[in-house]
Design an enzyme around this catalytic site. Structure first.
Site, PDB file in Angstrom:
ATOM      1  N   HIS A   1     -26.434   5.193  21.172  1.00  0.00           N
ATOM      2  CA  HIS A   1     -27.880   5.284  21.469  1.00  0.00           C
ATOM      3  C   HIS A   1     -28.646   5.536  20.179  1.00  0.00           C
ATOM      4  CE1 HIS A   1     -31.287   6.187  24.327  1.00  0.00           C
ATOM      5  NE2 HIS A   1     -31.793   6.493  23.135  1.00  0.00           N
TER       6      HIS A   1
ATOM      7  N   HIS B   1     -32.358   4.020  17.621  1.00  0.00           N
ATOM      8  CA  HIS B   1     -33.591   3.231  17.486  1.00  0.00           C
ATOM      9  C   HIS B   1     -33.701   2.751  16.043  1.00  0.00           C
ATOM     10  CE1 HIS B   1     -35.285   4.378  21.456  1.00  0.00           C
ATOM     11  NE2 HIS B   1     -34.474   5.419  21.269  1.00  0.00           N
TER      12      HIS B   1
ATOM     13  N   GLN C   1     -40.808   0.098  25.740  1.00  0.00           N
ATOM     14  CA  GLN C   1     -40.986   1.490  25.323  1.00  0.00           C
ATOM     15  C   GLN C   1     -42.159   2.191  25.998  1.00  0.00           C
ATOM     16  OE1 GLN C   1     -39.890   2.127  21.409  1.00  0.00           O
ATOM     17  NE2 GLN C   1     -40.483   4.251  21.399  1.00  0.00           N
TER      18      GLN C   1
ATOM     19  N   HIS D   1     -33.334   4.636  29.058  1.00  0.00           N
ATOM     20  CA  HIS D   1     -33.828   5.995  28.873  1.00  0.00           C
ATOM     21  C   HIS D   1     -34.193   6.471  30.280  1.00  0.00           C
ATOM     22  CE1 HIS D   1     -34.221   4.626  24.765  1.00  0.00           C
ATOM     23  NE2 HIS D   1     -34.568   5.830  24.382  1.00  0.00           N
TER      24      HIS D   1
ATOM     25  N   GLU E   1     -35.887  11.512  30.695  1.00  0.00           N
ATOM     26  CA  GLU E   1     -35.937  12.296  29.455  1.00  0.00           C
ATOM     27  C   GLU E   1     -37.141  13.228  29.545  1.00  0.00           C
ATOM     28  OE1 GLU E   1     -36.378  10.109  25.803  1.00  0.00           O
ATOM     29  OE2 GLU E   1     -35.918  11.858  24.568  1.00  0.00           O
TER      30      GLU E   1
ATOM     31  N   ASP F   1     -29.585   8.908  18.522  1.00  0.00           N
ATOM     32  CA  ASP F   1     -30.950   8.620  18.975  1.00  0.00           C
ATOM     33  C   ASP F   1     -31.903   8.336  17.805  1.00  0.00           C
ATOM     34  OD1 ASP F   1     -33.011   8.138  20.708  1.00  0.00           O
ATOM     35  OD2 ASP F   1     -33.215  10.191  21.430  1.00  0.00           O
TER      36      ASP F   1
HETATM   37 FE   FE2 Z   1     -33.836   6.922  22.617  1.00  0.00          FE
END
Ligand code: FE2
Length: 427
Positions: free
Chosen positions: A57, A59, A152, A210, A213, A309
């Protein structure tokens, strides 16, 4: 004649004095005293050999951008999303590509040879998609990049998302993502899970969302994720990332939820560095840790992998892409300090993470790719304790990163000695 013989290795399963023979980029043999000659030999004197670290995971489009245009002062997820919204319009394909490429180099240096990266698909130019698809191909000799179409700002909440998820997948993005807790309502969150799982089922793709969260115990989209995975026959193909709301749920509900996740074959990807930093920000005291129920999920047989992450981005200004730092945080925050628990967390950044990503040829068995990391430690627990130095990183049997053993020289009066933080005779 082997291409490479690794002598006297320790393995993550506790075996000692093991030789590993490599031929044509594959592992040919793993046993004590492998016979035969090799053009090259590495005698490890008991150091630990593991298949490479895997970050399930991340970005890549946002990494190494800390401070652009400003630092996240509140430390919250929502301010991070705001800053990303300010940064996004200034991005170019070259900028995204170069930052992500630099991160890949850090990753290789840390012995992490596979990254699953979520990619923001909400800009109609799909700049991050273009940059990271190129990078995926260019870096393929050294590191496996798997890309997730990530709406996103919400699948329903942002006007571009529905069309752009399809455009991104058509261009070769690998996995379907989502963010149900960011949709306008709980209902729309649930509907986004259903719609995105349907897209994955229709196209034969994996899912990694996701999911929940948040510290809100009423954020229960993981329940819908499990239900849709089960209904659509996506067992073993779906991951729920973060799942931090499970930290705050009541135990009775969790006792119903865990069997649903098991039944659906859904995996969990926790992100301990980010979860401990971002969750609980609205709390006074006591402050919640926010990490999902790693211990309980491992005990229930749910595959639990650990992701990094973020590294130096709008959500988190720290990190160096060290998966052992991730594990170190997980065992502390998750109260996973029993030996078998620490070993399970080590698997969370190696074998279990590889399983979540469906990596082919991964492992330490004959026939697997000769992708290996030699650590300056003799067991997974020691590797976690020391966040151990990577002595060698091998890809397809070739050394692609190398580092001198880390020792500190002491001069204490007349006494001279070296310290490596490993007790004498602890082999
Ligand atoms: Fe993430």
């Amino acid at each position: 004649m082997h291409d490479l013989l690794i002598r006297n290795a320790s393995l993550p399963n506790g075996r000692k004095g093991i030789d590993i023979a490599i031929k044509d980029g594959k592992i040919a043999d793993v046993a004590p005293g492998v016979p035969g000659e090799a053009s090259k030999c590495l005698d490890l004197d008991g150091w630990l050999v593991t298949p490479p670290f895997v970050n399930p995971h991340f970005h890549l489009d946002a990494t190494l951008s800390t401070g652009r245009p400003r630092v996240n002062q509140s430390g919250t997820l929502l301010e991070g999303i705001e800053i990303w919204g300010e940064l996004s319009p200034t991005l170019t394909v070259d900028d995204i590509y170069e930052r992500a490429r630099e991160l890949c180099h850090w990753s290789i240096a840390r012995g992490c040879l596979a990254i699953r990266s979520h990619v923001d698909i909400t800009d109609n130019a799909l700049l991050a998609v273009e940059a990271l698809l190129s990078l995926r191909d260019d870096m393929a000799p050294w590191i496996d990049l798997q890309l997730v179409a990530f709406p996103q700002y919400g699948y329903f909440r942002h006007a571009n998302s529905r069309e752009n998820v399809f455009r991104a997948l058509d261009r070769g993005i690998d996995v379907v993502g989502g963010i149900p807790h960011f949709e306008r309502t709980m209902d729309e969150g649930g509907e986004s899970v259903a719609a995105l799982c349907r897209i994955a089922a229709d196209r034969g793709l994996l899912v990694d969302m996701h999911c929940d969260e948040t510290d809100d115990p009423n954020s229960r989209h993981v329940e819908r994720l499990a239900a849709e995975a089960h209904r659509l026959g996506l067992h073993g193909r779906v991951a729920g990332s973060h799942l931090t709301s499970m930290h705050s749920m009541d135990n009775y509900y969790v006792s119903k939820l865990l069997p649903l996740i098991v039944e659906a074959g859904v995996a969990a990807v926790a992100n301990p560095l980010i979860n401990i930093a971002i969750q609980g920000r609205h709390d006074t005291y006591p402050k919640r840790r926010g990490l999902t129920r790693v211990k309980e999920m491992v005990e229930a047989g749910i595959p639990v992998a650990l992701g990094h992450d973020c590294v130096m981005d709008p959500w988190y200004s720290l990190g160096s892409h060290d998966m052992l730092e991730v594990v170190n945080m997980a065992v502390h925050v998750g109260h996973m300090t029993g030996v078998s628990e620490m070993e399970a967390m080590f698997a969370g950044v190696t074998t279990v993470a590889a399983e979540v990503m469906h990596l082919e040829g991964y492992g330490l068995e004959p026939g697997c790719n000769a992708d290996l990391v030699v650590l300056q430690a003799r067991s997974p627990v020691e590797a976690i304790r020391l966040r151990a130095n990577r002595l060698y990183v091998l890809r397809r049997g070739k050394v692609i990163a190398e580092s001198a053993p880390q020792v500190v020289s002491l001069a204490l009066g007349d006494e001279r000695k070296t310290v490596d933080f490993i007790p004498a005779g602890s082999q």
